[in-house]
Scaffold this active site. Structure first.
Site, PDB file in Angstrom:
ATOM      1  N   GLN A   1     -25.459 -14.518  11.255  1.00 17.85           N
ATOM      2  CA  GLN A   1     -25.140 -13.890  12.530  1.00 17.85           C
ATOM      3  C   GLN A   1     -26.061 -14.465  13.597  1.00 17.85           C
ATOM      4  O   GLN A   1     -27.281 -14.326  13.505  1.00 17.85           O
ATOM      5  CB  GLN A   1     -25.334 -12.377  12.434  1.00 17.85           C
ATOM      6  CG  GLN A   1     -24.931 -11.627  13.692  1.00 17.85           C
ATOM      7  CD  GLN A   1     -25.262 -10.149  13.600  1.00 17.85           C
ATOM      8  OE1 GLN A   1     -26.429  -9.770  13.700  1.00 17.85           O
ATOM      9  NE2 GLN A   1     -24.249  -9.320  13.404  1.00 17.85           N
TER      10      GLN A   1
ATOM     11  N   ARG B   1     -18.921  -9.752  15.688  1.00 25.65           N
ATOM     12  CA  ARG B   1     -19.277  -8.353  15.436  1.00 25.65           C
ATOM     13  C   ARG B   1     -19.243  -7.587  16.744  1.00 25.65           C
ATOM     14  O   ARG B   1     -19.793  -8.031  17.756  1.00 25.65           O
ATOM     15  CB  ARG B   1     -20.659  -8.221  14.794  1.00 25.65           C
ATOM     16  CG  ARG B   1     -20.959  -6.758  14.423  1.00 25.65           C
ATOM     17  CD  ARG B   1     -22.129  -6.588  13.495  1.00 25.65           C
ATOM     18  NE  ARG B   1     -21.748  -5.809  12.321  1.00 25.65           N
ATOM     19  CZ  ARG B   1     -22.616  -5.196  11.525  1.00 25.65           C
ATOM     20  NH1 ARG B   1     -23.912  -5.269  11.747  1.00 25.65           N
ATOM     21  NH2 ARG B   1     -22.190  -4.513  10.486  1.00 25.65           N
TER      22      ARG B   1
ATOM     23  N   ALA C   1     -29.405 -10.902  12.091  1.00 23.54           N
ATOM     24  CA  ALA C   1     -29.371 -11.420  13.454  1.00 23.54           C
ATOM     25  C   ALA C   1     -30.433 -12.501  13.629  1.00 23.54           C
ATOM     26  O   ALA C   1     -31.630 -12.241  13.499  1.00 23.54           O
ATOM     27  CB  ALA C   1     -29.598 -10.288  14.451  1.00 23.54           C
TER      28      ALA C   1
ATOM     29  N   GLY D   1     -24.478  -2.158   3.820  1.00 25.55           N
ATOM     30  CA  GLY D   1     -25.806  -2.293   4.391  1.00 25.55           C
ATOM     31  C   GLY D   1     -26.872  -1.641   3.547  1.00 25.55           C
ATOM     32  O   GLY D   1     -27.405  -2.229   2.612  1.00 25.55           O
TER      33      GLY D   1
ATOM     34  N   CYS E   1     -31.682  -6.837   9.930  1.00 22.71           N
ATOM     35  CA  CYS E   1     -32.925  -7.517  10.289  1.00 22.71           C
ATOM     36  C   CYS E   1     -34.060  -7.118   9.348  1.00 22.71           C
ATOM     37  O   CYS E   1     -34.204  -5.950   8.983  1.00 22.71           O
ATOM     38  CB  CYS E   1     -33.308  -7.197  11.726  1.00 22.71           C
ATOM     39  SG  CYS E   1     -32.236  -7.973  12.936  1.00 22.71           S
TER      40      CYS E   1
ATOM     41  N   TYR F   1     -26.773  -5.349  22.297  1.00 26.75           N
ATOM     42  CA  TYR F   1     -27.466  -6.602  22.569  1.00 26.75           C
ATOM     43  C   TYR F   1     -26.691  -7.375  23.638  1.00 26.75           C
ATOM     44  O   TYR F   1     -25.709  -6.872  24.189  1.00 26.75           O
ATOM     45  CB  TYR F   1     -27.676  -7.374  21.275  1.00 26.75           C
ATOM     46  CG  TYR F   1     -28.557  -6.612  20.303  1.00 26.75           C
ATOM     47  CD1 TYR F   1     -29.834  -6.193  20.682  1.00 26.75           C
ATOM     48  CD2 TYR F   1     -28.101  -6.244  19.037  1.00 26.75           C
ATOM     49  CE1 TYR F   1     -30.637  -5.454  19.817  1.00 26.75           C
ATOM     50  CE2 TYR F   1     -28.901  -5.511  18.163  1.00 26.75           C
ATOM     51  CZ  TYR F   1     -30.163  -5.113  18.565  1.00 26.75           C
ATOM     52  OH  TYR F   1     -30.955  -4.374  17.715  1.00 26.75           O
TER      53      TYR F   1
END
Length: 365
Positions: A104, A234, A62, A334, A25, A186
């Site tokens: 995503q 994921r 996301a 990442g 994000c 989440y």
């Protein structure tokens, strides 16, 4: 050729190499007004640089399926046509560089309505463009976080429809991979884990009931996503609760992940993106280079479902070894891609692989 730079095929889609960008994000979209959740110049430059750098697949961060599904007011969204239209500029550029664009799609659940991490990440109220979070059960994420509203069955079905609508818009926006976010505490992950799902209806209690919502989302997305293109999921392979011998709290485990991976495969998921944690703020996690890779390796070995590995993967030879040893089919990088947008290009030079180079850069190849 380096195994890290061998193409990888899923359904009719060929991804040029195994160096993929993990969704991270940016918290950089407009929080209010007509452009709420719309990708802008920052997102174009951010993702475009990694595509020029040779990354095989870029998974856009996301992206919320509804306004209340955002993690923060600055999150991207794909619940309206204005947002999906703005993504086309990004997906077109990524494809021009030989990169596969993925997105995503997500709902933050009880972890929604928080500030950007560099401002502390605390919950925000309505005056700061916040909203009331929802979840499977009325359990706050942590001290100082609001109690989420418990979703009704009708509310759950609306979220399922929201995921399907987001997948349709993702395809219209030019994405070639859609990933369902079921990790990091989440909403979907909250339903999976007995740590956060205390329901007594058809969506809580047994393993089958706790996984019901996730599989309904998968079925709804698969139904609208082109048959020839892959769907990823994921997952957090463990909450890191029962993995600690002296911790009696019940959570989602590695065994649960292997069992669920078989269900996901049967429902048309093409690759499991295997992460861990995020659902219990005080969980004790032993981190280190490649610390999450064994979870991916186990799914691949026991279920036969392709997997992506994540977690402190930052070196070319480390990445290649993961692929060579068949621990994963791809590595999702990442933080190292935040540090070095050209990681894939540098790794190819080190390992003897090849990545596409823009004509403007040929003099440097």
């Amino acid at each position: 050729m380096s195994t890290l730079f061998e193409p990888f095929r899923l359904r009719s889609l060929t991804i040029p190499n195994r160096v993929w960008m993990s969704p991270m994000c940016q918290y950089s979209a407009d929080a209010s007004g007509p452009d709420i959740g719309v990708p802008g110049d920052w997102h174009f430059a951010h993702y475009g640089a990694r595509a020029v750098g040779g990354t095989g697949l870029i998974m856009v961060e996301a992206t919320a399926v509804s306004p209340e599904g955002r993690i923060s007011p600055g999150d991207l969204g794909i619940w309206n046509d204005r947002q999906s239209a703005a993504f086309r500029r990004i997906t077109s550029f990524l494809k021009e560089q030989g990169t596969v664009p993925g997105v995503q799609i997500a709902h933050a659940g009880r972890k929604a309505s928080t500030d950007a991490p560099w401002r502390g990440g605390a919950p925000v109220d309505h005056d700061a463009h916040g909203w009331q979070p929802v979840g499977p059960s009325p359990l706050p994420f942590d001290e100082g976080h609001p109690v989420p509203d418990e979703l009704t069955v009708e509310g759950i079905q609306q979220v399922v429809q929201d995921f399907a609508a987001a997948a349709r818009r993702a395809r219209d926006a030019g994405f070639e991979v859609v990933e369902i976010h079921g990790a990091h505490g989440y909403l979907i992950g909250e339903f999976l884990s007995p740590h956060t799902n205390h329901r007594t209806d058809a969506y809580g209690g047994s393993f089958a009931n706790r996984t019901r919502f996730a599989l309904e989302v998968v079925d709804a997305v698969r139904a609208v996503w082109p048959e020839e293109l892959p769907v990823f999921f994921r997952i957090s392979a463990t909450d890191w609760l029962t993995e600690n011998p002296d911790d009696e709290r019940e959570g989602w485990t590695a065994d649960d992940t292997v069992r669920f991976a078989a269900d996901l495969k049967a429902h048309g998921v093409d690759l499991l993106d295997v992460s861990t944690g995020g659902n219990a703020p005080k969980a004790r996690i032993a981190t280190g280079p490649g610390y999450q890779v064994p979870f991916a390796e186990r799914v691949r070995a026991e279920v036969g479902l392709p997997v992506g590995a994540v977690g402190e993967i930052s070196e070319a030879r480390q990445s290649e070894k993961i692929i060579e040893n068949r621990q994963a089919d791809a590595v999702l990088i990442g933080r190292e891609l935040l540090r070095d947008p050209y990681f894939a290009r540098h790794a190819a030079r080190e390992l003897g692989g090849e990545v596409a180079a823009p004509a403007q850069y040929h003099r440097a190849t």
